[in-house]
Design a protein around this motif. Sequence first.
Motif, PDB file in Angstrom:
ATOM      1  N   MET A  49       3.395  -4.487 -15.854  1.00  0.00           N
ATOM      2  CA  MET A  49       3.235  -4.608 -14.401  1.00  0.00           C
ATOM      3  C   MET A  49       4.067  -5.789 -13.910  1.00  0.00           C
ATOM      4  SD  MET A  49       1.706  -1.967 -13.467  1.00  0.00           S
ATOM      5  CE  MET A  49       1.583  -2.429 -11.758  1.00  0.00           C
ATOM      6  N   GLN A  50       5.367  -5.578 -14.002  1.00  0.00           N
ATOM      7  CA  GLN A  50       6.356  -6.592 -13.664  1.00  0.00           C
ATOM      8  C   GLN A  50       6.983  -6.280 -12.312  1.00  0.00           C
ATOM      9  OE1 GLN A  50       7.293  -5.831 -18.010  1.00  0.00           O
ATOM     10  NE2 GLN A  50       8.793  -7.416 -17.491  1.00  0.00           N
ATOM     11  N   ARG A  51       7.573  -7.278 -11.713  1.00  0.00           N
ATOM     12  CA  ARG A  51       8.169  -7.126 -10.377  1.00  0.00           C
ATOM     13  C   ARG A  51       9.204  -6.009 -10.320  1.00  0.00           C
ATOM     14  NH1 ARG A  51       9.241 -13.367  -8.513  1.00  0.00           N
ATOM     15  NH2 ARG A  51       7.061 -14.044  -8.623  1.00  0.00           N
ATOM     16  N   GLY A  52       9.952  -5.819 -11.388  1.00  0.00           N
ATOM     17  CA  GLY A  52      10.983  -4.778 -11.413  1.00  0.00           C
ATOM     18  C   GLY A  52      10.440  -3.385 -11.193  1.00  0.00           C
ATOM     19  N   MET A  53       9.183  -3.157 -11.535  1.00  0.00           N
ATOM     20  CA  MET A  53       8.574  -1.839 -11.353  1.00  0.00           C
ATOM     21  C   MET A  53       8.310  -1.531  -9.881  1.00  0.00           C
ATOM     22  SD  MET A  53       8.427  -0.332 -14.171  1.00  0.00           S
ATOM     23  CE  MET A  53       8.359  -0.572 -15.931  1.00  0.00           C
ATOM     24  N   ALA A  54       8.312  -2.548  -9.055  1.00  0.00           N
ATOM     25  CA  ALA A  54       8.015  -2.370  -7.628  1.00  0.00           C
ATOM     26  C   ALA A  54       9.280  -2.373  -6.769  1.00  0.00           C
ATOM     27  CB  ALA A  54       7.066  -3.472  -7.168  1.00  0.00           C
ATOM     28  N   THR A  55      10.450  -2.291  -7.399  1.00  0.00           N
ATOM     29  CA  THR A  55      11.702  -2.301  -6.652  1.00  0.00           C
ATOM     30  C   THR A  55      12.211  -0.880  -6.441  1.00  0.00           C
ATOM     31  OG1 THR A  55      13.071  -2.447  -8.631  1.00  0.00           O
ATOM     32  CG2 THR A  55      12.338  -4.541  -7.644  1.00  0.00           C
ATOM     33  N   GLN A 101      15.283 -12.799 -15.242  1.00  0.00           N
ATOM     34  CA  GLN A 101      15.500 -12.080 -13.982  1.00  0.00           C
ATOM     35  C   GLN A 101      14.176 -12.000 -13.216  1.00  0.00           C
ATOM     36  OE1 GLN A 101      18.453 -11.015 -12.903  1.00  0.00           O
ATOM     37  NE2 GLN A 101      19.434 -11.669 -14.793  1.00  0.00           N
ATOM     38  N   PRO A 102      14.208 -11.979 -11.874  1.00  0.00           N
ATOM     39  CA  PRO A 102      12.963 -11.848 -11.108  1.00  0.00           C
ATOM     40  C   PRO A 102      12.165 -10.587 -11.483  1.00  0.00           C
ATOM     41  CG  PRO A 102      14.777 -12.437  -9.649  1.00  0.00           C
ATOM     42  CD  PRO A 102      15.377 -12.163 -11.006  1.00  0.00           C
ATOM     43  N   GLY A 103      12.856  -9.502 -11.809  1.00  0.00           N
ATOM     44  CA  GLY A 103      12.175  -8.255 -12.174  1.00  0.00           C
ATOM     45  C   GLY A 103      11.365  -8.354 -13.449  1.00  0.00           C
ATOM     46  N   ASN A 104      11.646  -9.349 -14.266  1.00  0.00           N
ATOM     47  CA  ASN A 104      10.934  -9.538 -15.526  1.00  0.00           C
ATOM     48  C   ASN A 104       9.582 -10.218 -15.330  1.00  0.00           C
ATOM     49  OD1 ASN A 104      10.501 -11.534 -18.080  1.00  0.00           O
ATOM     50  ND2 ASN A 104      11.372  -9.564 -18.700  1.00  0.00           N
ATOM     51  N   GLU A 105       9.400 -10.893 -14.212  1.00  0.00           N
ATOM     52  CA  GLU A 105       8.159 -11.631 -13.962  1.00  0.00           C
ATOM     53  C   GLU A 105       7.007 -10.686 -13.624  1.00  0.00           C
ATOM     54  OE1 GLU A 105       7.989 -14.865 -14.561  1.00  0.00           O
ATOM     55  OE2 GLU A 105      10.102 -14.755 -15.098  1.00  0.00           O
ATOM     56  N   PHE A 106       5.787 -11.103 -13.931  1.00  0.00           N
ATOM     57  CA  PHE A 106       4.612 -10.317 -13.564  1.00  0.00           C
ATOM     58  C   PHE A 106       4.480 -10.250 -12.046  1.00  0.00           C
ATOM     59  CE2 PHE A 106       3.177 -11.718 -17.854  1.00  0.00           C
ATOM     60  CZ  PHE A 106       3.001 -10.453 -18.408  1.00  0.00           C
ATOM     61  N   GLN A 107       3.946  -9.144 -11.553  1.00  0.00           N
ATOM     62  CA  GLN A 107       3.668  -9.014 -10.129  1.00  0.00           C
ATOM     63  C   GLN A 107       2.634 -10.067  -9.725  1.00  0.00           C
ATOM     64  OE1 GLN A 107       2.780  -4.949  -8.967  1.00  0.00           O
ATOM     65  NE2 GLN A 107       4.433  -4.163 -10.236  1.00  0.00           N
ATOM     66  N   GLU A 108       2.766 -10.590  -8.514  1.00  0.00           N
ATOM     67  CA  GLU A 108       1.908 -11.683  -8.037  1.00  0.00           C
ATOM     68  C   GLU A 108       0.419 -11.372  -8.156  1.00  0.00           C
ATOM     69  OE1 GLU A 108       2.695 -14.845  -7.043  1.00  0.00           O
ATOM     70  OE2 GLU A 108       4.713 -14.321  -7.725  1.00  0.00           O
ATOM     71  N   SER A 109       0.025 -10.137  -7.854  1.00  0.00           N
ATOM     72  CA  SER A 109      -1.404  -9.780  -7.892  1.00  0.00           C
ATOM     73  C   SER A 109      -1.918  -9.572  -9.312  1.00  0.00           C
ATOM     74  CB  SER A 109      -1.663  -8.531  -7.060  1.00  0.00           C
ATOM     75  OG  SER A 109      -0.957  -7.425  -7.597  1.00  0.00           O
ATOM     76  N   LEU A 110      -1.018  -9.588 -10.277  1.00  0.00           N
ATOM     77  CA  LEU A 110      -1.392  -9.325 -11.670  1.00  0.00           C
ATOM     78  C   LEU A 110      -0.841 -10.395 -12.609  1.00  0.00           C
ATOM     79  CD1 LEU A 110      -0.835  -5.500 -11.499  1.00  0.00           C
ATOM     80  CD2 LEU A 110      -3.038  -6.636 -11.847  1.00  0.00           C
TER      81      LEU A 110
END
Length: 182
Positions: A13-19, A66-75
């Motif tokens: 559940m990383q930022r890249g999944m929400a792009t 990369q920013p996409g590698n980071e966990f999503q803020e809510s998770l």
Amino acid sequence: MKNQNTALIIIDMQRGMATPEAGRRNNPGAEENICQLLLAWRAAGRPVVFVRHMSRSPASLFWPGQPGNEFQESLLPLTSEHVVEKNVTDAFVNTGLERWLHVRAIKDLVIVGVSTNNSVEATARSAGNLGFNTSVVADACFSFDRLDLHGKPQTAEEVHINALTNLQGEYATVLDTAALLH
């Protein structure tokens, strides 16, 4: 819910999944369901494992740094929660996850995250093969559109359902958030 020692495994559940680059997906409420489960696990003091994909390709959204590698803020994991970094779809391969679970006498797993047909399915198959009692929460996972072997478009929902169908019974029990929380 399962027993007190059931681990919640949250996959990729990383930022890249929400792009937009990730593609068109199904289950727009998956993150909300994952958050509900995470809150319930934390409130009950149950073990939580976050899995992060660390790509080996510099062009990937999931390349380290990369920013996409980071966990999503809510998770975001708490410092007390275990984080597993993987380079392939299966969270058990070369990560020490199996040993971490065995040392804590964890036999029951609840798997959520993305994508249903890749990392969720691969991890759930291994978990089942390794003897863990495994559940996959259908409405806390999602997939992306893709082409089948004949070049025919498959919707994210079709891909998602096919992956869950592959898991049901032999590798895992497939259920939804409401059934798990009640």
